[in-house]
Design an enzyme around this catalytic site. Structure first.
Site, PDB file in Angstrom:
ATOM      1  N   ASP A  94      -9.502  -5.849   2.103  1.00  7.93           N
ATOM      2  CA  ASP A  94      -8.190  -6.391   1.745  1.00  7.93           C
ATOM      3  C   ASP A  94      -8.040  -7.835   2.203  1.00  7.93           C
ATOM      4  O   ASP A  94      -7.075  -8.512   1.826  1.00  7.93           O
ATOM      5  CB  ASP A  94      -7.063  -5.561   2.386  1.00  7.93           C
ATOM      6  CG  ASP A  94      -6.866  -4.226   1.693  1.00  7.93           C
ATOM      7  OD1 ASP A  94      -7.116  -4.154   0.472  1.00  7.93           O
ATOM      8  OD2 ASP A  94      -6.471  -3.248   2.367  1.00  7.93           O
ATOM      9  N   ASP A 115       0.852  -1.189   0.000  1.00  5.36           N
ATOM     10  CA  ASP A 115       0.000   0.000   0.000  1.00  5.36           C
ATOM     11  C   ASP A 115       0.887   1.238   0.000  1.00  5.36           C
ATOM     12  O   ASP A 115       2.069   1.167   0.347  1.00  5.36           O
ATOM     13  CB  ASP A 115      -0.854   0.041   1.283  1.00  5.36           C
ATOM     14  CG  ASP A 115      -2.058  -0.883   1.178  1.00  5.36           C
ATOM     15  OD1 ASP A 115      -2.401  -1.252   0.056  1.00  5.36           O
ATOM     16  OD2 ASP A 115      -2.626  -1.217   2.225  1.00  5.36           O
ATOM     17  N   ASP A 119      -4.848  -3.030   4.865  1.00  2.00           N
ATOM     18  CA  ASP A 119      -5.351  -2.511   6.138  1.00  2.00           C
ATOM     19  C   ASP A 119      -6.872  -2.568   6.243  1.00  2.00           C
ATOM     20  O   ASP A 119      -7.413  -2.561   7.327  1.00  2.00           O
ATOM     21  CB  ASP A 119      -4.863  -1.080   6.379  1.00  2.00           C
ATOM     22  CG  ASP A 119      -5.158  -0.148   5.209  1.00  2.00           C
ATOM     23  OD1 ASP A 119      -5.984  -0.514   4.355  1.00  2.00           O
ATOM     24  OD2 ASP A 119      -4.554   0.937   5.147  1.00  2.00           O
TER      25      ASP A 119
END
Length: 972
Positions: free
Chosen positions: A695, A384, A691
């Site tokens: 996901d 990310d 997070d």
């Protein structure tokens, strides 16, 4: 009272509270809605519990302590792990050790019978003591690892969450929650205690952990009961805690089960296979030795230390025969003890436990043991952007409103009151954050996600009064931020009965839904002619790595609002015909060490890919800043791609394109999942960070799922293998180092142990076949077994990772455990030890000039020198095993205090055994010349290893030369 059930008990006041623990627990456990109504619903219950629904409990220590004493704490008694005695019992179960104990008992009885109690107990007593020492050390080692795993499991359970106390959001441990606390619930959160819903929008709870039902359960004022341990699947809500700890179903469940620490990792499974194979070979060798020694004995070819034949038919007594046979069996069994590498599984346990403990210090909490070793094989990391590569410290640094860039940024006089009024409503109500203004003055405290905190702070600086804005309108319906649509919305009714729907989200997506904007005069103007201006503003901000967020709204007819609560919960807020209020650019600077961390990954052969929901231009700018994209790299498709483009490709094309992707912008969680699947099909070992709740599938699908400890939801953490506690990419790279270290340490130990195995087996087999006797007896071999199995594992399995590990390519999933380099080192060392010690065995008396004394004394000295030299070879070999592919084996050795302590302890104990405990180990004291010979033999193994490392090895693993013919033979 209407709705009161016949079994509802009137509330009983206790102390300062208007209800007792039993009534609360009973109501929550039975989901007794009639009792809740009798108590006055959420409002009445909060009054009984001295809680303000808006501001929470006061939060002072006295209040919290009183609640804890009255209603209990949010902890539950842990089921005790296995005791030390249980580990002792399990270590005792080893069959070879049991045989040795029986042999020791028989030897003890016969020795005391033939030689008397004073002299006869040495042989049997020594074997028994050595076996008990091995059992004790093994049990201590296993018990310590068990305690470490228990501590790590406790850390996993210690969830941090934000609750409302004294009007402000405070972060506390889940164990600090008390009855009466007000807890906000968002998607992905774990319900921290039993409670009732105070207010919520589209709240859906996954109760499968408690009920086993996979379907989510909708919660509202008709079904307000929330159970501890369940997960928030959708929507938002605020709960009042009514039950904690052992007074909840979850607490009772958790108190009755113990955490399973018996998980076997893939490496442990492979090593168990290797250990079994070596054990079978050792057993075959031991049986051969047993047969040979028995045949030699009964045919009169075995002589004692003085040269006398041990067995003469018709004249040797039965007790002597039994004693000699026990000694022969003991030798064979001890060969099995040395051959069976019990240390291999122990080494894996030790290195995994050590790595897990050290990774905690490096801000990585391991949830699944297998991830430790798999991380060493990772070929790509899909990371990310926000919070992982960047600091997650967001600030609004640029803003556009009414076709004008605000300068200065916080000057509200540039905006018409129509804009500020709508803007304040949208910012204050369309948020999960909160603004707390201390009564006595001081800095404003803002809570929420980093993006929301940045926008709230900007609005406060513009002049927004958070509490006032909230009091001037009522929330009708909330659509929480959706990572698929990249926006979140809220429907509000102002005090003048006007209804507005506010949206906030990805700037270019929200802009695409806008048909008008508010100009500087507060007039609504068509946006068509100005869209290029706003798009250009977004691109300019994105190119400077700013996150662009648009705020927009639309008016809605009061008559068009669903009338009943059920319809209102299912209301789909309109997203079209929006009026643009503002576009803000939020700066989130790169973490200071991230560029170096990315560089380390590149040098280690690990490709870093950025997968972000942000604008493609922002993603590209951050990738350049972090070093993921080089200045000369191609920044066009497919190297830099949008999620929707990748999603539209066929499965076959995705596999091809996935290998080329470096940056994916505007990606949804499903795009991340598709990327992970495509990369894995292409042969990559994929680590992925995440997070959000959405996901979870990608985290689960990846070879190693890495959840963020600060921003990550509980659902994401549950799906992950490792939790990165500081959300930092540099910590991810440290995990890769530790993963490689686990594998490297196991290989070091395998090389060390196999060298000892081969040398000890060959020396004893050759000696027994040729002379009918063995130079290394049972007690000596048990001491060697302790050195190489337990102490060797402890010394080599706790080597810290070095930078050298990150200059190699990742370890292939199917790469053999024993590499060509290890074979080379192993063969050279074992060959040297076997040759030197066999020469000593057959010619030692003349080499050491032992012809002056008796034959018995000469044999004892010779065997003592062989035993001493063999142990010293292993001590020097431990240094060689530290660096299988490096010439300087002493590099960094002083930094590993445990290694130095173990080597030092082994050396001291060896001196004590030779000089003071000879009666127990059948050795004699050595003079300084003999000690010099032993040290010289051991020392030579070190330069020999250095020279050996200059010999080149073939690239093809040696194992393939044996495996392929074996497979062909099996097929035939």
């Amino acid at each position: 009272m209407e709705g009161v059930g016949p079994n509802a008990t009137p509330p009983t006041a206790i102390g300062d509270y208007g209800i007792v623990l039993e009534q609360l627990a009973s109501m929550t456990r039975d989901h007794d809605f009639s009792a809740l109504q009798q108590y006055g619903g959420a409002k009445g219950l909060s009054n009984m519990l001295k809680t303000n629904i808006e501001r929470g409990i006061s939060g002072d220590e006295t209040d919290i302590l009183k609640r804890r004493n009255t209603f209990g704490s949010n902890t539950y008694p842990q089921k005790k792990g296995r005791s030390f005695l249980r580990f002792l019992w399990e270590a005792w179960q080893d069959l070879t050790l049991i045989i040795l104990i029986v042999a020791a008992a028989a030897s003890l009885a016969l020795g005391m019978k033939t030689e008397g109690i004073k002299e006869g107990w040495y042989d049997g007593g020594s074997i028994a003591f050595a076996v008990l020492l091995v059992i004790f050390v093994t049990a201590v080692s296993d018990y310590r690892q068990s305690l470490q795993f228990q501590n790590l499991n406790e850390e996993k359970r210690n969830i941090q969450l934000e609750i409302m106390r004294g009007g402000r959001m405070v972060k506390v441990s889940i164990h600090d929650i008390v009855v009466g606390d007000i807890v906000p619930l968002n998607i992905g959160d774990q319900v921290p205690a039993d409670g009732i819903l105070v207010s919520g929008h589209s709240l859906a709870i996954d109760e499968s952990s408690m009920t086993g039902e996979s379907e989510t359960v909708h919660k509202d004022q008709k079904a307000p009961f929330l159970m501890s341990g369940c997960k928030v699947a959708d929507g938002v809500g605020i709960m009042l805690v009514t039950g904690v700890g052992i007074n909840t179903e979850w607490g009772l469940l958790m108190a009755s089960i113990s955490e399973d620490t018996g998980e076997e990792t893939p490496l442990q499974v492979r090593l168990n296979g290797v250990a079994t194979f070596i054990g079978i070979v050792g057993l075959a060798v031991a049986l051969s030795v047993l047969v040979i020694l028995l045949v030699r004995y009964f045919t009169g070819n075995t002589e004692d230390a003085d040269g006398h034949v041990q067995f003469i038919k018709g004249s040797t007594s039965i007790s002597h025969v039994v004693d000699d046979i026990i000694k022969i069996v003991t030798i064979a069994v001890t060969i099995v003890v040395v051959a069976v590498p019990e240390g291999l599984p122990l080494a894996v346990t030790l290195t995994l436990a050590y790595s897990m403990r050290k990774m905690m210090a490096d801000k990585a909490l391991v949830r699944r043991l297998s991830a430790c070793e798999t991380m060493g094989s990772a070929t790509t990391i899909c990371s990310d952007k926000t919070g992982t590569l960047t600091k997650n410290e967001m600030t609004v640094v640029e803003a556009y409103a009414g076709r004008k860039k605000l300068d200065p940024l916080n000057d509200s006089s540039q905006l018409h009151e129509v804009v500020t009024s709508l803007l304040y409503d949208g910012v204050a109500q369309n948020t999960q954050g909160n603004v707390f203004v201390p009564k006595g003055g001081g800095d404003v405290e803002i809570s929420g996600s980093p993006t929301e905190k940045a926008i709230l702070l900007w609005a406060v600086k513009l002049g927004m009064k958070f509490d006032v804005s909230r009091s001037e309108s009522t929330v009708l319906h909330v659509v929480p931020f959706n990572s698929q649509k990249k926006r979140g919305g809220v429907a509000i009714k102002r005090n003048n009965s006007e209804v507005y729907i506010h949206w906030k989200g990805a700037a270019e997506l929200v802009l695409a839904s806008c048909t008008r904007y508010v100009d500087l005069n507060g007039q609504f103007q068509p946006i068509e002619e100005e869209k290029d201006f706003f798009k250009q503003a977004i691109d300019d901000m994105a190119a400077r790595s700013l996150r662009c967020v648009a705020i927009a709204c639309r008016q809605h007819d009061l008559d068009g609002i669903p009338a009943d609560e059920e319809s209102l919960d299912k209301w789909v807020l309109p997203e079209d015909d929006l009026v643009l209020l503002a576009i803000v650019g939020i700066k989130d600077p790169c973490r200071p060490w991230v560029k170096d961390a990315v560089k380390v990954c590149v040098e280690a052969g690990v490709k870093v890919r950025m997968v972000t929901g942000d604008n493609i231009q922002t993603a590209k700018a951050i990738a350049l800043e972090c070093g993921i994209l080089g200045p000369s790299d191609n920044a066009s498709e497919p190297n830099v791609i949008e999620g929707c483009v990748f999603r539209a490709l066929s499965e076959k094309d995705r596999e091809q394109v996935a290998k080329l992707i470096t940056v994916m912008g505007r990606s949804s969680p499903s795009d991340k999942l598709l990327l992970v699947q495509a990369l894995r099909k292409g042969g990559d070992v994929v680590a992925v960070t995440g997070d959000g709740t959405n996901d979870a599938p990608a985290l689960h699908e990846a070879d190693i799922g890495l959840a963020m400890g600060i921003q990550g939801t509980e659902v994401a953490k549950e799906s992950a293998d490792i939790i990165i506690l500081d959300d930092n990419f540099a910590s991810v790279v440290k995990v890769v180092r530790w993963g490689r270290s686990v594998y490297a340490n196991i290989q070091k130990f395998i090389q060390f142990q196999l060298t000892v195995n081969v040398a000890a087996l060959v020396i004893n087999v050759v000696s027994s076949v040729s002379s009918g006797d063995v130079p290394l007896n049972a007690v000596q071999l048990l001491w060697v077994n302790l050195i190489m199995d337990t102490l060797g594992a402890l010394a080599l399995a706790t080597e810290p990772p070095t930078d050298h590990l990150m200059h190699r390519s990742p370890v292939g999933r199917r790469e053999p455990l024993i590499t060509n380099i290890m074979w080379r080192n192993l063969i050279i060392q074992a060959f040297y030890q076997v040759c030197v010690l066999l020469v000593l065995n057959f010619s030692g008396k003349s080499i050491l000039k032992l012809n002056d004394g008796t034959t018995h004394r000469a044999t004892m000295v010779k065997n003592s020198v062989i035993f001493n030299a063999f142990v010293l070879c292993q001590i020097f070999n431990e240094f060689n095993a530290r660096k299988p592919d490096q010439i300087n084996v002493f590099s960094g050795v002083t930094g590993n205090h445990l290694f130095m302590a173990i080597v030092g302890t082994t050396l001291v104990l060896q001196i004590i055994i030779i000089e003071f405990l000879g009666k127990f180990t059948t050795t004699v004291k050595l003079d300084w010349k003999q000690w010099l010979v032993c040290v010289g033999i051991g020392f030579i193994s070190w330069p020999l290893a250095m020279v050996g490392k200059l010999i080149p090895v073939p690239a093809t693993p040696l194992a393939t030369y044996f495996v392929k013919p074996f497979r062909r033979w099996r097929r035939a």
